[in-house]
Scaffold this active site. Sequence first.
Site, PDB file in Angstrom:
ATOM      1  N   LYS A 101       0.823  -1.223   0.000  1.00 21.13           N
ATOM      2  CA  LYS A 101       0.000   0.000   0.000  1.00 21.13           C
ATOM      3  C   LYS A 101       0.847   1.260   0.000  1.00 21.13           C
ATOM      4  CE  LYS A 101      -4.430  -1.603   1.480  1.00 21.13           C
ATOM      5  NZ  LYS A 101      -5.605  -1.433   2.299  1.00 21.13           N
ATOM      6  N   LYS A 115      -4.727  -9.357  -6.322  1.00 24.71           N
ATOM      7  CA  LYS A 115      -5.948  -9.538  -5.535  1.00 24.71           C
ATOM      8  C   LYS A 115      -7.042  -8.569  -5.999  1.00 24.71           C
ATOM      9  CE  LYS A 115      -6.430  -7.367  -1.257  1.00 24.71           C
ATOM     10  NZ  LYS A 115      -7.039  -7.262   0.049  1.00 24.71           N
ATOM     11  N   LYS A 131     -10.797  -3.025  -3.609  1.00 31.50           N
ATOM     12  CA  LYS A 131     -11.605  -1.799  -3.776  1.00 31.50           C
ATOM     13  C   LYS A 131     -10.776  -0.685  -4.368  1.00 31.50           C
ATOM     14  CE  LYS A 131     -13.793  -2.435   0.705  1.00 31.50           C
ATOM     15  NZ  LYS A 131     -12.691  -2.566   1.666  1.00 31.50           N
TER      16      LYS A 131
HETATM   17  N1  AQP Z   1      -9.704 -10.371  -3.046  1.00 30.36           N
HETATM   18  C1  AQP Z   1     -10.104 -10.891  -1.893  1.00 30.36           C
HETATM   19  N2  AQP Z   1     -10.330 -12.213  -1.780  1.00 30.36           N
HETATM   20  C2  AQP Z   1     -10.760 -12.757  -0.607  1.00 30.36           C
HETATM   21  N3  AQP Z   1     -10.980 -12.017   0.508  1.00 30.36           N
HETATM   22  C3  AQP Z   1     -10.780 -10.695   0.436  1.00 30.36           C
HETATM   23  N4  AQP Z   1     -10.903  -9.687   1.342  1.00 30.36           N
HETATM   24  C4  AQP Z   1     -10.575  -8.517   0.763  1.00 30.36           C
HETATM   25  N5  AQP Z   1     -10.209  -8.705  -0.513  1.00 30.36           N
HETATM   26  C5  AQP Z   1     -10.326 -10.051  -0.756  1.00 30.36           C
HETATM   27  C6  AQP Z   1     -11.364  -9.900   2.711  1.00 30.36           C
HETATM   28  O1  AQP Z   1     -12.419  -8.990   2.970  1.00 30.36           O
HETATM   29  C7  AQP Z   1     -12.378  -8.610   4.339  1.00 30.36           C
HETATM   30  C8  AQP Z   1     -12.507  -7.122   4.446  1.00 30.36           C
HETATM   31  O2  AQP Z   1     -11.419  -6.498   3.784  1.00 30.36           O
HETATM   32  P1  AQP Z   1     -11.182  -4.931   3.929  1.00 30.36           P
HETATM   33  O3  AQP Z   1     -12.092  -4.195   3.062  1.00 30.36           O
HETATM   34  O4  AQP Z   1     -11.224  -4.528   5.335  1.00 30.36           O
HETATM   35  O5  AQP Z   1      -9.685  -4.749   3.526  1.00 30.36           O
HETATM   36  P2  AQP Z   1      -8.806  -5.218   2.364  1.00 30.36           P
HETATM   37  O6  AQP Z   1      -8.404  -6.632   2.605  1.00 30.36           O
HETATM   38  O7  AQP Z   1      -7.721  -4.225   2.302  1.00 30.36           O
HETATM   39  O8  AQP Z   1      -9.768  -5.167   1.070  1.00 30.36           O
HETATM   40  P3  AQP Z   1      -9.542  -4.363  -0.242  1.00 30.36           P
HETATM   41  O9  AQP Z   1     -10.683  -4.543  -1.133  1.00 30.36           O
HETATM   42  O10 AQP Z   1      -8.208  -4.683  -0.822  1.00 30.36           O
HETATM   43  O11 AQP Z   1      -9.621  -2.882   0.276  1.00 30.36           O
HETATM   44  P4  AQP Z   1      -8.688  -1.683  -0.041  1.00 30.36           P
HETATM   45  O12 AQP Z   1      -8.518  -1.670  -1.513  1.00 30.36           O
HETATM   46  O13 AQP Z   1      -9.438  -0.488   0.502  1.00 30.36           O
HETATM   47  O14 AQP Z   1      -7.417  -1.958   0.695  1.00 30.36           O
HETATM   48  C9  AQP Z   1     -11.069  -9.129   4.925  1.00 30.36           C
HETATM   49  O15 AQP Z   1     -11.344 -10.273   5.710  1.00 30.36           O
HETATM   50  C10 AQP Z   1     -10.268  -9.521   3.723  1.00 30.36           C
HETATM   51  O16 AQP Z   1      -9.449 -10.633   3.986  1.00 30.36           O
END
Ligand code: AQP
Length: 332
Positions: free
Chosen positions: A113, A196, A199
């Site tokens: 990040k 992955k 968002k």
């Molecule tokens: N691609 C994924 N596959 C499986 N699980 C996922 N999670 C996130 N992306 C995937 C799971 O969703 C839960 C909440 O995640 P989060 O929104 O708190 O944070 P993150 O993991 O950082 O998700 P993003 O989409 O990648 O958000 P941004 O882009 O804002 O950083 C967690 O349990 C995570 O494992």
Amino acid sequence: MAKPRVFSGVQPTGNLHLGNYLGAIRNWVKLQADYECIYCVVDMHAITVWQDPADLTRATREVTASLIAAGIDPEGSILFNQSRVPSHAETAWIFNCVARMGWLNRMTQFKEKAGKDRENASVGLFAYPNLMAADILAYQATHVPVGEDQKQHLELARDIAQKFNFDYGVEHFPAPEPLILGEATRVMSLRDGTKKMSKSDASDQSRINLTDSADDIAQKIRRAKTDPAALPASVEELEGRPEARNLYAIHAALGDETVADVVAAFAERQFSDFKKEMTERAVDRLGPLTAEMRRLMADPGHIDAILHRGAERANEIAAPILAETKRIVGFV
Ligand code: AQP
């Protein structure tokens, strides 16, 4: 006998996507039957990178609505936003003083990040895993359903719990266990099977949002990257084919099947057939959820009331644990 306690959180950093749903939220819903569940919209985590205040407020309500629409019961479970319960920030500060710089330096999510501009990343982004450990341990939760991307952070939470207990000579915090469940524990981008689904990916084509219409879903799946090889005749043939592997895992998870079931169903057929059936399955599964979410979003006051009530219930559990944590540390 008391049910074991689950804690998990999701960031209000935009629309939830299929990765959040299959990797985490769907499992949260299932766990409600056997666990005492505490689910949190982690707005304090969200601001570790810049969030426009109005967008943060809207996303907090939208994520809450998605969770309820997906099947989280705000009466049986506890559903609230993190910033309303002071134990998270207070416990996190203590953990900032327990965790070591070297531990945090090894966290791959910070490296991803912060990218090349580490000097310009917020201190909060670096200390993010300490806050995550506080989220869980503020409730002495023993089980944490997450996607695979969060495994390293959870190991750090265990290390923090153990070091706190060792340093102070107590058995105060449990070592929480990850629950990584289902066929799609790491959903990948539709444009690049090695990244992955996220968002914060700049391309909206890379993910299926829980707010997407049936037409959006159909178009994104039609355009999803594949490879020129024939559909696999065995699970082993998915090796080295990250895009096909990802689509098969998504299709399996959406239908509560295994990847082997999907391989058997599509052997010797065309990618176009597969994508058509995958679209139908995704629309059937997500359509009702999206409609319910829109209905809930029409009444933001109701969503806020759910979050406030949830925070009161969360605080009832967390306040005595925090009081004991402070007593152990020696705070008067
Ligand atoms: N691609 C994924 N596959 C499986 N699980 C996922 N999670 C996130 N992306 C995937 C799971 O969703 C839960 C909440 O995640 P989060 O929104 O708190 O944070 P993150 O993991 O950082 O998700 P993003 O989409 O990648 O958000 P941004 O882009 O804002 O950083 C967690 O349990 C995570 O494992």
